[in-house]
Design a protein around this motif. Structure first.
Motif, short mmCIF file in Angstrom:
data_model
loop_
_atom_site.label_atom_id
_atom_site.label_comp_id
_atom_site.label_asym_id
_atom_site.label_seq_id
_atom_site.Cartn_x
_atom_site.Cartn_y
_atom_site.Cartn_z
N ASN A 148 0.71 -0.97 0.06
CA ASN A 148 0.07 0.15 0.48
C ASN A 148 0.83 1.38 0.40
OD1 ASN A 148 1.04 -0.04 2.63
ND2 ASN A 148 -1.03 0.23 3.58
N SER A 149 2.14 1.19 -0.06
CA SER A 149 2.65 1.94 -0.38
C SER A 149 2.95 3.87 -1.59
CB SER A 149 4.63 1.83 -0.68
OG SER A 149 5.09 2.59 -0.68
N ILE A 150 2.86 4.92 -0.93
CA ILE A 150 2.55 5.56 -1.42
C ILE A 150 4.20 6.05 -1.75
CG2 ILE A 150 2.61 7.50 -0.02
CD1 ILE A 150 -0.08 8.05 -1.98
N ALA A 184 -9.15 4.86 3.24
CA ALA A 184 -8.94 6.12 3.00
C ALA A 184 -6.79 6.06 2.56
CB ALA A 184 -8.63 6.65 4.17
N ARG A 185 -6.55 5.12 2.29
CA ARG A 185 -5.25 5.16 1.81
C ARG A 185 -5.20 4.48 0.09
NH1 ARG A 185 0.61 3.61 3.60
NH2 ARG A 185 0.06 3.51 5.04
N ARG A 235 -7.97 5.74 -1.09
CA ARG A 235 -8.33 7.02 -1.46
C ARG A 235 -6.50 7.71 -1.99
NH1 ARG A 235 -12.33 6.52 1.47
NH2 ARG A 235 -11.84 8.33 3.22
N SER A 236 -6.62 7.84 -1.03
CA SER A 236 -4.82 8.80 -1.37
C SER A 236 -4.12 8.28 -2.46
CB SER A 236 -4.62 8.23 -0.42
OG SER A 236 -3.41 9.13 0.28
N LEU A 237 -3.94 6.73 -2.94
CA LEU A 237 -3.58 6.58 -4.19
C LEU A 237 -3.87 6.99 -4.79
CD1 LEU A 237 -2.57 2.36 -2.43
CD2 LEU A 237 -0.16 4.20 -3.33
#
Lengths: 317, 317, 317, 317
Positions: B98-100, B168-169, B171-173
């Motif tokens: 899940n890294s951005i 949320a994570r 969505r952030s990606l």
């Protein structure tokens, strides 16, 4: 499916040679220069013992990163899987082969795998021998046995001197590993020297094909039936070649070619099709990722036309 | 080499179940809780059409990351290799799933591969259909056809609501990819919704084994002979499963197990031994890397005892 | 606003000494051990020439990172601002003081600033002198002149040997900079040696206060009126001390204390209140960021009670 | 030392205007385009109450990142230092102002400081008011009081719509902070909206000079003697402006200019010389780091000729 022959090989080289124009020969390694920009040599050895060859298959270039395969084979045979992979992990990385950031950030500060520079240096600390010279002679002798060639396969002194002189990045990696306890000071110095030496061994495409066949043949020398490296260690090396053998294009080659490979910045590539054949390629024009452009194209053609992709066996039903 | 039988399967599950104690069940996904901590179910389907099964093979859990395999198959069939891999690369990464950070730092801001979250979201933008609902129904129908099961294989509404709520994570990606032009605003919103839905499809170990067999069988449904996905696309998916299917243990599994796998944080794993068999595993106790601990042990045993490692074919000479 | 006196100083030390319990003395530097865990010494020199002192102000510890201030002053005086900041930038960083990742990732591979280890090594390559010994003697003599002390302020041979022995991380930084062309091979070796030596000079809190006063006094020796370093260079050094002098707590100290500081892992801190006073602190119990816990508390109290924060001059209206 | 006058200001603008050619006007913000490429306006307000101005001092541009100063002042006044800096740290960073990597990698996932985008969004969640509209009106009213201008200082609706439309990166940052628990879902949505709005308030160089003077004057309105923000909070804001106010050139400006500054990508800069003067600059041609090129040059000249550098007070002896 095409049939393997010298004529077929000539066609492949002819079709792929134009791709040499898309790469560049690196010029800081002795023996490599623009005069070799269009070179492309390919040799294949099959399980039937046949040898097929085309192009500049007689050029000698230093092993460079293909050294990492030899060093890992030797370390596994000398110390076993447990010990080797306590010092270096076996995970692919998206960092460059000479990256130092991952040594700082990765848990335990282990190198990600034995095929990035830091990993190869760490692995080189796990080769038996009381001196660096003795360790090197064991490795050289091992490679000469595999290739059956103790004339051309030898240390290139000029390359070795160049490796030392231009070795600041590798020294930086080695001392970083000393600072995190991966290596002792003595191990760092000696592993570095051994790594420089093995990088400097000269090979040609025939020698690489023999190395590839040795891997395809699970560590056994066909002629003598001698099992030089245990087959489970060879299997391990091939798996890491598939996930991490082609620098930051390893994933792309897994998809496009689909068998274990290892490349070097001299433009050489060794390939092992498990149970079927070994492939040696020399094509000094490399792309920005460090891989021979025309050599990569040769591999794509061979995989497609000879059905070598291990993810696409004969259909079941 | 052992012989495959239900008795053999029982032995494997018995030997591996104690490893469930080394992992933990994640508790934020509906349906998963401590009551499943010691669950372990395994199903195998062979090219002969035989089905072998043992343990809790009737548990239903949501697909989670195994969705990535389905989405990639569909995108490749819908848009082809060129288009798909312009949006997402096919290189393994050492970053978490899940890294951005890598989206920020990697050239072109493409996700490294379709099996990290950002990559799956980007791939989900390449599924045909005029609405998200239509795209989802195509994918669900495809999975129901492969598994021959339109009763248990269906959207788990509770999981879907949880995916949205805790998304949320992801969505952030998605919005990060909008900010760098990988996705348009509409694509980001819709791909995210499709991804949540496919993650929320319920399966059991039999369904996963059927999916595995479909991959092993190069995209053809045995019963009908129907080639649902072109074999070259299936080959591509299997190669990426080998280099990137098991989160940050992919390299270790390539060495220890040696055939294409994909895991999910629900503790499920799908395996495909090219040309030979499909494997479905459910074992909800996962380690910190996100992989089923006991499930991984089952794979090591199966690979060793049934000689499934693709880097170790029958010896040549 | 309190009035400065030895009694006031005693109170400050008494109030702050309990904070020593929140840190730890590092034990790999000769001379530092648990017996110094509760030490806290403070000395202040004012523009009127008065000296105030309290606590263990007579302890001698090696300069460690405060060397970076001396080396930068000397490099600026020898080569000027242009040359120095071509080799090293002047931007704060969020990385640790011994980080190597930023050397790999930052454009031009320049160290971020002269107060991280790589930056100090790069700066040390810009000190005039035909040999390392000559450069070191110039620096030592400079520091002895500033402190008026050529007895206690001298090289600690034992610390120097320890710096060399435990210097793998710094060697790694130096060779990395060689690999990217920031330093030549000779520069790397010599700068490293000079850096080790300056780190190993012994000082006490009085010597540090004199250094602080020299900075507060814009590079002029009060007694002789001699301008040892041009005032614009001293101004530059103070600005960098404010943005980067306290490792990864520099921002916090800019807010909480509000004047230029530089700390070392020996628990020492030098402070310069422009135009007003110099402060020297020794308190070997350091926190995880590398700063003296009790020393930091002393600075907070001094700033508050003596109104030393440069962002809070006397109110205008 | 030069004497401040309108003539002096004209000279400064004349000397610095050519530097506008070294930057570029960003074109995605409404109101900013190439027609403003050579604009340069400067206004100074001194403690004596005098106003000096030159160049295009009547241009209106949106606040952009200078919003971060206003939001931080308001959050500190509403919630106090403890609460604010539990949500956001106060350390300078070497990452870009819109970076997301540091949110992933930094301990506790706090933004490094309130002057990067993630930090400003987090800070915006700490402004009192029952709705976003109410919070915005409080901030707008505050800014109108400081500048004494409720005509020009108002929301630019077109810019606000553009902020929303092009806000994917900021949305990504906000949702990332939701995923790590820094913000709740509601806080993320509302803080984002508030941030967009404050970014969209129009100001000119006079308004910025008044804001700068308010900071220089420790939070007191000269005309009324009203202390709008406690002086210790203003001191905190000025310290962070010095370490982090000029994007990734903050360290360079600390050295070259030496007093608290904050810039925005509209090419505006606010400066506060503690106890002495406020400075407002508008110069839309910005460099790659995001700072007005000609505006930066103006600050260097003013600092040098008017002796404004806080690290270089009058010499002591």
């Amino acid at each position: 499916m095409d049939k393997l022959s010298n004529g077929f090989m000539e066609e492949v080289v002819k079709a792929c040679r134009p791709y040499t124009a898309q790469g560049e020969v690196i010029d800081h390694i002795p023996g490599l220069d623009q005069s070799h920009a269009t070179d492309l040599g390919v040799t294949i050895i099959t399980k039937e013992g046949d040898v097929y060859s085309a192009g500049e298959d007689d050029c000698n270039f230093s092993l460079q990163s293909i050294s990492k395969v030899i060093i890992l084979l030797m370390a596994l045979e000398d110390f076993g899987k447990e010990v080797v992979f306590q010092k270096v992990d076996m995970e692919p990385t998206d960092d460059f082969f000479n990256s130092i950031s991952n040594l700082e950030n990765y848990e335990g500060h282990r190198p990600y795998n034995p095929f990035i520079n830091s990993g190869a240096i760490a692995t080189a600390s796990l080769v038996n021998g009381s001196t660096v010279e003795e360790r090197f002679q064991r490795i050289l002798s091992f490679l000469q046995t595999i290739t059956g060639d103790d004339e051309k396969v030898k240390l290139n002194e000029e390359v070795y001197r160049s490796e030392i002189k231009n070795g600041a990045r590798n020294r930086s990696l080695a001392y970083f590993m000393e600072s995190t306890g991966v290596l002792s000071n003595r191990e760092a110095e000696e592993a570095l020297d051994l790594y420089y030496r093995v990088n400097s061994i000269d090979v040609n495409s025939l020698a690489l094909a023999k190395l590839g066949f040795f891997l395809a043949n699970h560590g056994k020398i066909s002629a003598t039936g001698s099992q030089l490296i245990q087959s489970r260690h060879v299997r391990t090396v091939k798996a890491i070649m598939l996930t991490s053998g082609m620098y930051n294009e390893s994933g792309t080659y897994a998809v496009d070619v689909g068998f274990p490979l290892k490349s070097g910045v001299s433009g050489s590539i060794v390939g092992a099709v498990p149970g079927r054949m070994g492939i040696g390629i020399i094509g000094p024009s490399i792309n920005k990722k460090g891989n021979s452009v025309a050599g990569g194209q040769v591999l794509r053609m061979l995989s497609e036309k000879l059905r070598l992709n291990i993810f696409h066996d004969s259909t079941i039903v």
